[in-house]
Design a protein around this motif. Structure first.
Motif, PDB file in Angstrom:
ATOM      1  N   HIS A  98      25.303 -54.818  25.376  1.00 29.28           N
ATOM      2  CA  HIS A  98      25.997 -54.415  23.930  1.00 29.28           C
ATOM      3  C   HIS A  98      25.563 -55.331  22.907  1.00 29.28           C
ATOM      4  CE1 HIS A  98      28.430 -51.905  26.464  1.00 29.28           C
ATOM      5  NE2 HIS A  98      29.212 -52.824  27.120  1.00 29.28           N
ATOM      6  N   ALA A  99      25.095 -56.367  22.949  1.00 31.93           N
ATOM      7  CA  ALA A  99      24.707 -57.466  21.765  1.00 31.93           C
ATOM      8  C   ALA A  99      23.473 -57.000  21.309  1.00 31.93           C
ATOM      9  CB  ALA A  99      24.350 -58.815  22.301  1.00 31.93           C
ATOM     10  N   THR A 100      22.535 -56.256  22.225  1.00 35.90           N
ATOM     11  CA  THR A 100      21.466 -55.546  21.680  1.00 35.90           C
ATOM     12  C   THR A 100      21.546 -54.258  21.005  1.00 35.90           C
ATOM     13  OG1 THR A 100      20.512 -54.708  23.620  1.00 35.90           O
ATOM     14  CG2 THR A 100      19.631 -56.831  22.998  1.00 35.90           C
ATOM     15  N   VAL A 101      22.577 -53.580  21.532  1.00 36.27           N
ATOM     16  CA  VAL A 101      22.873 -52.314  20.969  1.00 36.27           C
ATOM     17  C   VAL A 101      23.332 -52.506  19.409  1.00 36.27           C
ATOM     18  CG1 VAL A 101      24.379 -50.341  20.765  1.00 36.27           C
ATOM     19  CG2 VAL A 101      23.493 -50.881  23.063  1.00 36.27           C
ATOM     20  N   GLY A 130      17.913 -42.109  19.604  1.00 38.02           N
ATOM     21  CA  GLY A 130      18.571 -41.787  18.621  1.00 38.02           C
ATOM     22  C   GLY A 130      19.734 -42.749  18.594  1.00 38.02           C
ATOM     23  N   ARG A 131      20.837 -42.427  18.393  1.00 43.63           N
ATOM     24  CA  ARG A 131      22.111 -43.334  18.560  1.00 43.63           C
ATOM     25  C   ARG A 131      22.730 -43.117  20.038  1.00 43.63           C
ATOM     26  NH1 ARG A 131      25.524 -43.047  12.923  1.00 43.63           N
ATOM     27  NH2 ARG A 131      26.374 -44.872  14.157  1.00 43.63           N
ATOM     28  N   SER A 132      22.039 -42.602  20.893  1.00 42.81           N
ATOM     29  CA  SER A 132      22.503 -42.462  22.352  1.00 42.81           C
ATOM     30  C   SER A 132      22.450 -43.544  23.106  1.00 42.81           C
ATOM     31  CB  SER A 132      22.268 -40.988  22.868  1.00 42.81           C
ATOM     32  OG  SER A 132      22.679 -39.836  22.164  1.00 42.81           O
ATOM     33  N   TRP A 133      23.355 -43.960  23.872  1.00 46.73           N
ATOM     34  CA  TRP A 133      23.271 -45.134  24.812  1.00 46.73           C
ATOM     35  C   TRP A 133      23.014 -44.373  26.077  1.00 46.73           C
ATOM     36  CZ3 TRP A 133      24.671 -50.467  25.781  1.00 46.73           C
ATOM     37  CH2 TRP A 133      25.208 -50.536  27.220  1.00 46.73           C
ATOM     38  N   ASN A 134      21.901 -45.029  26.872  1.00 46.69           N
ATOM     39  CA  ASN A 134      21.592 -44.403  28.168  1.00 46.69           C
ATOM     40  C   ASN A 134      21.476 -45.566  29.217  1.00 46.69           C
ATOM     41  OD1 ASN A 134      21.421 -41.430  27.528  1.00 46.69           O
ATOM     42  ND2 ASN A 134      19.689 -41.903  26.229  1.00 46.69           N
ATOM     43  N   GLY A 169      14.558 -50.960  29.965  1.00 48.80           N
ATOM     44  CA  GLY A 169      15.186 -50.579  28.394  1.00 48.80           C
ATOM     45  C   GLY A 169      15.012 -51.663  27.636  1.00 48.80           C
ATOM     46  N   CYS A 170      16.050 -52.110  26.632  1.00 51.60           N
ATOM     47  CA  CYS A 170      15.948 -52.954  25.763  1.00 51.60           C
ATOM     48  C   CYS A 170      16.257 -54.605  26.205  1.00 51.60           C
ATOM     49  CB  CYS A 170      17.012 -52.498  24.685  1.00 51.60           C
ATOM     50  SG  CYS A 170      16.702 -50.890  23.928  1.00 51.60           S
ATOM     51  N   VAL A 171      16.980 -54.778  27.270  1.00 49.55           N
ATOM     52  CA  VAL A 171      16.970 -56.020  27.874  1.00 49.55           C
ATOM     53  C   VAL A 171      16.059 -56.419  28.468  1.00 49.55           C
ATOM     54  CG1 VAL A 171      18.711 -57.544  29.027  1.00 49.55           C
ATOM     55  CG2 VAL A 171      19.527 -55.627  27.579  1.00 49.55           C
ATOM     56  N   GLY A 172      15.234 -57.731  28.287  1.00 41.00           N
ATOM     57  CA  GLY A 172      13.795 -57.883  28.976  1.00 41.00           C
ATOM     58  C   GLY A 172      14.129 -59.545  29.429  1.00 41.00           C
ATOM     59  N   PRO A 173      12.932 -60.012  29.959  1.00 39.98           N
ATOM     60  CA  PRO A 173      13.034 -61.457  30.195  1.00 39.98           C
ATOM     61  C   PRO A 173      13.386 -62.489  29.395  1.00 39.98           C
ATOM     62  CG  PRO A 173      10.689 -60.343  30.478  1.00 39.98           C
ATOM     63  CD  PRO A 173      11.598 -59.496  30.264  1.00 39.98           C
ATOM     64  N   GLU A 217      25.623 -49.454  35.674  1.00 34.28           N
ATOM     65  CA  GLU A 217      26.177 -48.304  34.918  1.00 34.28           C
ATOM     66  C   GLU A 217      25.247 -47.080  34.821  1.00 34.28           C
ATOM     67  OE1 GLU A 217      27.844 -49.532  31.113  1.00 34.28           O
ATOM     68  OE2 GLU A 217      29.093 -50.823  32.307  1.00 34.28           O
ATOM     69  N   TYR A 218      24.437 -47.221  35.550  1.00 31.94           N
ATOM     70  CA  TYR A 218      23.238 -45.815  35.466  1.00 31.94           C
ATOM     71  C   TYR A 218      23.339 -45.024  36.681  1.00 31.94           C
ATOM     72  CZ  TYR A 218      20.141 -49.259  37.685  1.00 31.94           C
ATOM     73  OH  TYR A 218      19.908 -50.278  38.712  1.00 31.94           O
TER      74      TYR A 218
END
Length: 296
Positions: free
Chosen positions: A198-201, A230-234, A241-245, A266-267
Motif C-alpha cells: 500500500h505504501a508503494t501504491v 494503469g491505475r489497476s492494482w493486481n 511486482g513493485c515490492v522488492g529486496p 491476496e493473489y
C-alpha cells in the motif's frame, strides 16, 4: 620475562580478535514471522494449525472480526479453542486483526478476552475521510480516537497497530496524516503496521522516505506485492511486482531486529479446498522469498 610478555601480548591479541569477530558478525534476528490467514477463515481450527505449522511460520495474524475465524461476539467462547489448537502446533496469534476503531464496551471486551489468551497485539479497523467536509478537522477527530485507544491499550497492557492502506479517502494512505495523528502517542500502546504494498501504491518513489519518517512509530511490517497496470492494482507473488529486496534492506537498517512481519497473500483466486491449498502453497513460496531478503 620476554616469554611472559609474548604470552600476554598473544592473549590480548586473541581477545581483541574475538571482540572484532563478534562485532563484525551479523546480529541474530528474533523477528517473528507471521502469516495473515485471511481467506483461510473457514478451515477448522485444528486443520488450520496443522497446515500453518508446515510453513515454518511462528504464528498468525488472525482475523477475529466480522467474517473472520471468529465473530467478535463469539470470541469469549471460541478464542480459547482457537488458541489451544494453535498451541498444539507451537503456534500463536501474533496479531489479532479486528474492526476496532473506537473505545467502547465491545472493543474492551474483545481485547480483554484476547489478553486472557496471551494475545497482546491487535490491528485496528480503518478510518475514511468524507470529502464533503474539511480534512483537517476529520484528522483531528481521528487523532482523538487514537489517543483514547492508546489510553485504553495502556490500561489493558496491549498494543494497537494501524495499517496504512491504499485508497483515495483512507486515513493513513499518504502516511503523513497517520504520522501526524500518532505524534506524542507511545508506540508501545499504538503504532503503525507498515504495509509495503500500500505504501508503494500511494508513494511509488516516496515509500522509503515515508518509512524512514515513520520508523519511530512502526511496530510491525506487512509484506505483499502487486503489479500496477494503469491505475489497476493486481496482487502478485512477492518479488514479482513493485515490492522488492530493497524494502527488506531498509527494514534492516531502520527498524529493530525484533519487529515482527506479517505475510499477506491476496493473489490467489478460486474457492473452497482449491483456494486453501493454493493459498498455503503461495505462503510457502513467499516465505521462502522473505527468508532470502530477511534471513533469520
Amino acid at each position: 620475562m620476554q616469554r611472559r610478555h609474548f604470552l600476554e601480548l598473544s592473549t590480548l591479541a586473541a581477545a581483541s580478535a574475538a571482540i572484532s569477530t563478534a562485532q563484525d558478525s551479523p546480529a541474530t534476528t528474533t523477528r517473528p514471522r507471521l502469516v495473515f490467514t485471511k481467506f483461510l477463515e473457514q478451515v477448522p481450527f485444528d486443520q488450520l494449525a496443522a497446515k500453518i505449522a508446515t510453513l515454518g511460520a511462528d504464528g498468525l495474524e488472525a482475523p477475529i472480526r466480522k467474517g473472520g475465524h471468529i465473530e467478535p461476539a463469539q470470541a469469549a467462547d471460541k478464542l480459547p479453542e482457537f488458541v489451544a489448537a494453535l498451541a498444539k502446533e507451537k503456534l500463536k496469534v501474533g496479531i489479532l486483526t479486528t474492526d476496532i476503531v473506537r473505545v467502547d464496551k465491545e472493543s474492551e471486551t474483545l481485547l480483554r478476552t484476547a489478553l486472557a489468551q496471551g494475545i497482546k497485539h491487535y490491528r485496528l479497523g480503518p478510518y475514511e475521510y468524507n470529502f464533503k467536509k474539511p480534512i483537517a478537522p476529520q484528522l483531528a477527530e481521528v487523532r482523538a480516537k487514537l489517543k483514547d485507544l492508546a489510553a485504553m491499550n495502556k490500561e489493558l497492557g496491549v498494543q494497537g497497530q494501524f495499517q496504512n492502506h491504499r485508497g483515495n479517502n483512507r486515513v493513513g494512505s499518504p502516511l503523513w496524516d497517520l504520522i501526524s495523528a500518532l505524534e506524542d502517542i507511545d508506540p508501545a500502546q499504538l503504532g503503525i503496521a507498515f504495509d509495503f504494498a500500500h505504501a508503494t501504491v500511494e508513494g511509488a518513489n516516496a515509500w522509503e522516505l515515508n518509512l524512514r519518517r515513520a520508523a519511530s512509530h512502526v511496530v510491525a511490517i506487512y509484506f505483499k506485492d502487486y503489479k500496477l497496470e494503469g491505475r489497476s492494482w493486481n496482487p502478485c507473488p512477492l518479488g514479482e511486482g513493485c515490492v522488492g529486496p530493497t524494502s527488506a534492506a531498509v527494514v534492516k537498517e531502520v527498524l529493530p531486529a525484533d519487529t515482527p512481519f506479517s505475510l499477506h497473500i491476496e493473489y490467489v483466486g478460486g474457492s473452497g479446498e482449491d483456494r486453501v491449498a493454493n493459498t498455503l502453497e503461495a505462503m510457502k513460496q513467499d516465505l521462502a522469498t522473505l527468508d532470502k531478503w530477511l534471513p533469520r
